[in-house]
Design a protein around this motif. Sequence first.
Motif, PDB file in Angstrom:
ATOM      1  N   MET A 132      42.890  25.826  48.268  1.00  0.00           N
ATOM      2  CA  MET A 132      41.444  25.788  48.550  1.00  0.00           C
ATOM      3  C   MET A 132      40.900  24.368  48.482  1.00  0.00           C
ATOM      4  N   ALA A 133      41.487  23.534  47.618  1.00  0.00           N
ATOM      5  CA  ALA A 133      40.977  22.170  47.437  1.00  0.00           C
ATOM      6  C   ALA A 133      41.546  21.187  48.460  1.00  0.00           C
ATOM      7  N   SER A 134      42.640  21.559  49.123  1.00  0.00           N
ATOM      8  CA  SER A 134      43.313  20.632  50.030  1.00  0.00           C
ATOM      9  C   SER A 134      42.432  20.260  51.221  1.00  0.00           C
ATOM     10  N   LYS A 135      42.515  18.986  51.610  1.00  0.00           N
ATOM     11  CA  LYS A 135      41.775  18.547  52.797  1.00  0.00           C
ATOM     12  C   LYS A 135      42.458  19.010  54.082  1.00  0.00           C
ATOM     13  N   LYS A 136      43.683  19.466  53.970  1.00  0.00           N
ATOM     14  CA  LYS A 136      44.439  19.826  55.167  1.00  0.00           C
ATOM     15  C   LYS A 136      44.349  21.312  55.512  1.00  0.00           C
ATOM     16  N   THR A 137      43.624  22.076  54.728  1.00  0.00           N
ATOM     17  CA  THR A 137      43.548  23.506  55.010  1.00  0.00           C
ATOM     18  C   THR A 137      42.151  23.903  55.480  1.00  0.00           C
ATOM     19  N   SER A 138      42.094  24.914  56.338  1.00  0.00           N
ATOM     20  CA  SER A 138      40.810  25.548  56.658  1.00  0.00           C
ATOM     21  C   SER A 138      40.988  27.066  56.658  1.00  0.00           C
ATOM     22  N   PHE A 139      41.752  27.614  57.614  1.00  0.00           N
ATOM     23  CA  PHE A 139      42.018  29.061  57.602  1.00  0.00           C
ATOM     24  C   PHE A 139      42.679  29.478  56.289  1.00  0.00           C
ATOM     25  N   TYR A 140      43.607  28.639  55.813  1.00  0.00           N
ATOM     26  CA  TYR A 140      44.358  29.012  54.610  1.00  0.00           C
ATOM     27  C   TYR A 140      43.519  28.969  53.329  1.00  0.00           C
ATOM     28  N   LYS A 141      42.350  28.330  53.401  1.00  0.00           N
ATOM     29  CA  LYS A 141      41.451  28.444  52.240  1.00  0.00           C
ATOM     30  C   LYS A 141      41.058  29.906  52.036  1.00  0.00           C
ATOM     31  N   TYR A 142      40.884  30.614  53.148  1.00  0.00           N
ATOM     32  CA  TYR A 142      40.478  32.018  53.062  1.00  0.00           C
ATOM     33  C   TYR A 142      41.664  32.912  52.711  1.00  0.00           C
ATOM     34  N   VAL A 143      42.839  32.519  53.189  1.00  0.00           N
ATOM     35  CA  VAL A 143      44.049  33.236  52.776  1.00  0.00           C
ATOM     36  C   VAL A 143      44.208  33.088  51.258  1.00  0.00           C
ATOM     37  N   ALA A 144      43.964  31.869  50.763  1.00  0.00           N
ATOM     38  CA  ALA A 144      44.112  31.613  49.329  1.00  0.00           C
ATOM     39  C   ALA A 144      43.093  32.414  48.524  1.00  0.00           C
ATOM     40  N   ARG A 145      41.862  32.472  49.017  1.00  0.00           N
ATOM     41  CA  ARG A 145      40.832  33.217  48.301  1.00  0.00           C
ATOM     42  C   ARG A 145      41.155  34.701  48.234  1.00  0.00           C
ATOM     43  N   PHE A 146      41.625  35.198  49.357  1.00  0.00           N
ATOM     44  CA  PHE A 146      42.016  36.608  49.427  1.00  0.00           C
ATOM     45  C   PHE A 146      43.201  36.878  48.490  1.00  0.00           C
ATOM     46  N   THR A 147      44.153  35.951  48.492  1.00  0.00           N
ATOM     47  CA  THR A 147      45.318  36.085  47.617  1.00  0.00           C
ATOM     48  C   THR A 147      44.894  36.104  46.148  1.00  0.00           C
ATOM     49  N   LYS A 148      44.001  35.185  45.796  1.00  0.00           N
ATOM     50  CA  LYS A 148      43.533  35.120  44.417  1.00  0.00           C
ATOM     51  C   LYS A 148      42.794  36.400  44.030  1.00  0.00           C
ATOM     52  N   ALA A 149      41.936  36.876  44.926  1.00  0.00           N
ATOM     53  CA  ALA A 149      41.176  38.097  44.631  1.00  0.00           C
ATOM     54  C   ALA A 149      42.114  39.286  44.434  1.00  0.00           C
ATOM     55  N   PHE A 150      43.128  39.369  45.283  1.00  0.00           N
ATOM     56  CA  PHE A 150      44.072  40.482  45.153  1.00  0.00           C
ATOM     57  C   PHE A 150      44.895  40.352  43.870  1.00  0.00           C
ATOM     58  N   CYS A 151      45.363  39.145  43.578  1.00  0.00           N
ATOM     59  CA  CYS A 151      46.172  38.951  42.364  1.00  0.00           C
ATOM     60  C   CYS A 151      45.331  39.194  41.105  1.00  0.00           C
ATOM     61  N   ASP A 152      44.044  38.877  41.144  1.00  0.00           N
ATOM     62  CA  ASP A 152      43.158  39.205  40.014  1.00  0.00           C
ATOM     63  C   ASP A 152      43.153  40.716  39.780  1.00  0.00           C
ATOM     64  N   VAL A 153      43.067  41.462  40.880  1.00  0.00           N
ATOM     65  CA  VAL A 153      43.080  42.922  40.783  1.00  0.00           C
ATOM     66  C   VAL A 153      44.425  43.405  40.244  1.00  0.00           C
ATOM     67  N   GLU A 154      45.486  42.806  40.745  1.00  0.00           N
ATOM     68  CA  GLU A 154      46.815  43.179  40.270  1.00  0.00           C
ATOM     69  C   GLU A 154      46.961  42.926  38.771  1.00  0.00           C
ATOM     70  N   ALA A 155      46.558  41.737  38.340  1.00  0.00           N
ATOM     71  CA  ALA A 155      46.679  41.387  36.930  1.00  0.00           C
ATOM     72  C   ALA A 155      45.928  42.397  36.072  1.00  0.00           C
ATOM     73  N   ALA A 156      44.713  42.749  36.507  1.00  0.00           N
ATOM     74  CA  ALA A 156      43.895  43.682  35.729  1.00  0.00           C
ATOM     75  C   ALA A 156      44.485  45.088  35.738  1.00  0.00           C
ATOM     76  N   SER A 157      44.954  45.545  36.894  1.00  0.00           N
ATOM     77  CA  SER A 157      45.424  46.927  36.973  1.00  0.00           C
ATOM     78  C   SER A 157      46.789  47.094  36.309  1.00  0.00           C
ATOM     79  N   LEU A 158      47.639  46.081  36.381  1.00  0.00           N
ATOM     80  CA  LEU A 158      48.939  46.183  35.711  1.00  0.00           C
ATOM     81  C   LEU A 158      48.754  46.115  34.195  1.00  0.00           C
ATOM     82  N   GLU A 159      47.722  45.416  33.777  1.00  0.00           N
ATOM     83  CA  GLU A 159      47.432  45.320  32.348  1.00  0.00           C
ATOM     84  C   GLU A 159      47.031  46.680  31.768  1.00  0.00           C
ATOM     85  N   MET A 160      46.544  47.562  32.633  1.00  0.00           N
ATOM     86  CA  MET A 160      46.118  48.885  32.156  1.00  0.00           C
ATOM     87  C   MET A 160      47.304  49.780  31.820  1.00  0.00           C
ATOM     88  N   LEU A 161      48.481  49.396  32.290  1.00  0.00           N
ATOM     89  CA  LEU A 161      49.659  50.253  32.078  1.00  0.00           C
ATOM     90  C   LEU A 161      50.209  50.096  30.671  1.00  0.00           C
TER      91      LEU A 161
END
Lengths: 208, 65
Positions: free
Chosen positions: A179-208
């Motif tokens: 997200m911070a790289s000057k060389k990315t544009s589309f991938y900033k959104y891929v990164a945000r989506f990845t982070k949002a999904f991994c946040d969900v994963e971390a939280a839901s796996l923690e429930m097990l």
Amino acid sequence: MSGEPTPVAVSSEVAPEDRARGEFYALLARLWYAAPDEGLLRVIAGAPDATAEGEHRGLAEAWRELRDAARRTDAAAARDEYDAAFVGTGKAEVSLYSSYYLVPTARERIVVALRDELAELGLARTGATHEPEDHFAAVCEIMRHLIGVGSTDAALQLQKKFFASYMNRAYNPLTNQVMASKKTSFYKYVARFTKAFCDVEAASLEML
Amino acid sequence: MANSRTRTSRRQFLLAVGAGGAATVAAIGAKTLPQKQQAGAKKDRTGSGYQLSEHIRRYYRTTLV
């Protein structure tokens, strides 16, 4: 790695929510493996909204933004961006290898440990590739595989352990760098989506 | 077995955040292979319906196939 890999027990019982998680991982693996081609960009661009409730809107919003970014992006631009940010000659602008974010030195130890774990799971690298196993796309693909094995307690615990070992501490710094790289544009959104999904994963796996 | 309350709350959480539904990203998963790989890709299926993508084939050989 010693001996023959043991076969993976396969169950057809994958719960709907786990099947959906597997599809998220498939998409992430694909997007981090290589730039999207025109077909994939158009599929993402035309995808429906994700539904979310109440305060849990991070993933749905990240998805909508990725979709909007796909509408503004063509395959050639995405390919140039991927090469500039993640390939490069010598040191890449942003490393996509998980071990880079997990330890400051002796990264090969992580790769060796991962290789041993994969052997236990019945997975081994083909002779045709020299890529280390800790590429973020590969790690996503392994999670997808582990989810496809089934939704038994044992399978879920294996997913939890693998996520904790190879993704949980890597995804935040990795996506932040993208997200911070000057060389990315589309991938900033891929990164945000990845982070949002991994946040969900971390939280839901923690429930097990 | 994990108790069913844990499973239910996890499922509810995944649905609430939009990660548990089949409607959105799930529809895309099957279409995510790069075209040039799709052309020559051999689709291998396991009993779980898990489909090995060309990507993972490049990295791994699995005893499932």
